[in-house]
Write an enzyme that holds these catalytic residues in place. Structure first.
Site, PDB file in Angstrom:
ATOM      1  N   THR A  13     -16.037   0.169  -8.473  1.00 26.22           N
ATOM      2  CA  THR A  13     -14.897   1.014  -8.856  1.00 26.22           C
ATOM      3  C   THR A  13     -13.602   0.535  -8.219  1.00 26.22           C
ATOM      4  OG1 THR A  13     -15.352   2.578  -7.066  1.00 26.22           O
ATOM      5  CG2 THR A  13     -16.359   3.031  -9.197  1.00 26.22           C
ATOM      6  N   GLY A  16     -17.252  -0.583  -4.036  1.00 26.52           N
ATOM      7  CA  GLY A  16     -18.079  -1.336  -4.974  1.00 26.52           C
ATOM      8  C   GLY A  16     -17.324  -1.669  -6.247  1.00 26.52           C
ATOM      9  N   TYR A  32       0.858  -1.186   0.000  1.00 26.72           N
ATOM     10  CA  TYR A  32       0.000   0.000   0.000  1.00 26.72           C
ATOM     11  C   TYR A  32       0.896   1.239   0.000  1.00 26.72           C
ATOM     12  CZ  TYR A  32      -4.207  -2.696   1.344  1.00 26.72           C
ATOM     13  OH  TYR A  32      -5.267  -3.564   1.387  1.00 26.72           O
TER      14      TYR A  32
END
Length: 308
Positions: free
Chosen positions: A224, A222, A70
């Site tokens: 995206t 969701g 990340y």
């Protein structure tokens, strides 16, 4: 201290990850590094990201999900967590994922071999400034079998580098495979109200049967995904949001938590206002009629996509 009328994470209830008690509303660190995950978007403001982490703990969040991969061009989620929260408060559970790899340019590299997973764990330890990780997920990278990889993590658990084990991006057969090797306290798969998936529904059910936490990712984003929270909400979500005077994102989080007492939420954000909303969603109780409408809309969305 939070004001008396502030909703904190304890409103969401608790779950036991092995011998570690966490609130069902946690925090995902992916969005700390920029306007979208990984190399998408623009890097975050460092001070604001640090403030969000500290505020999350003030709001009672005691479960943070992160990974060494990340990072954006300027920010590392693990470094931000270390800077903001070390020395770590008692009871704070930090979960990390291993398996995927990104190079110095931020491009995805070849996923780890079993003998490379110790290096992945140690990199997370170094970045976080810890001597052990509370929970480590093996992120399946399209392997047909996870036995060899999960076995390597089980050895690290025996060595004391890892306290508890989880798996991510899996099908029911992978859960069965892992349970033959070592205890699994958590499964992390993609799951959202607008993304129907029969396989993940079955994984969620099996986790409940085994007393294993099910931790959806991209529940707010969701369809995206890594590019950020979706703005495409169906009528059932919008109707529930209006009825309760909350945001669509809060309805999506509440629906997630309503899928079972073993389901945890890890919404992520770099925005302090969104953080407070996300945590407050743990207190939102949807009516049975609203849940039925949301479930029906999900079923109507069709398709049978898989977690990547």
């Amino acid at each position: 201290m939070t004001p008396d009328d502030t909703i904190t994470a304890d409103a969401s209830g608790t779950w036991e990850l092995g011998d570690l008690s966490v609130h069902r509303i946690g925090f995902g660190a992916m969005r700390l590094t920029g306007s979208a995950a990984f190399h998408h978007g623009t890097p975050s403001d460092r001070d604001r990201s640090l403030a969000v982490l500290r505020e999350a703990v003030e709001l009672g969040v005691n479960h943070i999900d992160t990974a060494a991969f990340y990072f954006s061009s300027l920010r590392s989620a693990n470094e931000l967590i270390n800077t903001a929260l070390s020395p770590y408060p008692d009871g704070l559970v930090i979960a990390a994922k291993v398996g995927p790899h990104r190079d110095y340019h931020g491009e995805w590299g070849t996923s780890a071999r079993p003998d490379q997973l110790r290096g992945h764990v140690e990199e997370n330890l170094r970045q976080l400034g810890r001597d052990h990780l509370d929970l480590v997920y093996l992120r399946r990278m399209r392997q047909d079998s996870i036995a060899e990889h999960f076995g390597a993590l089980a050895e690290l658990r025996e060595a004391g580098l890892v306290r508890h084990l989880g798996i991510s991006g899996v099908e029911p057969r992978h859960l069965a495979e892992a349970l033959e090797i070592a205890p699994v306290v958590s499964v992390q798969n993609r799951y959202a109200v607008d993304r129907p998936d029969r396989v993940d529904d079955e994984v969620l059910r099996l986790c409940g049967e085994h007393g294993i936490a099910f931790v959806p990712f991209y529940a707010v984003a969701g369809r995206t995904g890594e590019r950020g929270a979706t703005s495409a909400h169906d009528d059932a979500v919008l109707s529930a949001a209006r009825a309760h005077g909350v945001s669509p994102a809060q309805v999506r989080i509440a629906w997630t938590l309503h899928q079972g007492p073993h389901v945890l939420a890890i919404p992520g954000t770099g925005n302090p206002g969104h953080l407070a909303e996300n945590v407050a969603a743990g207190a939102l109780r949807l009516t049975q009629e609203e849940l039925t409408r949301l479930d029906h809309a999900r079923a109507q969305a069709g398709g049978n996509t898989r977690a990547g």
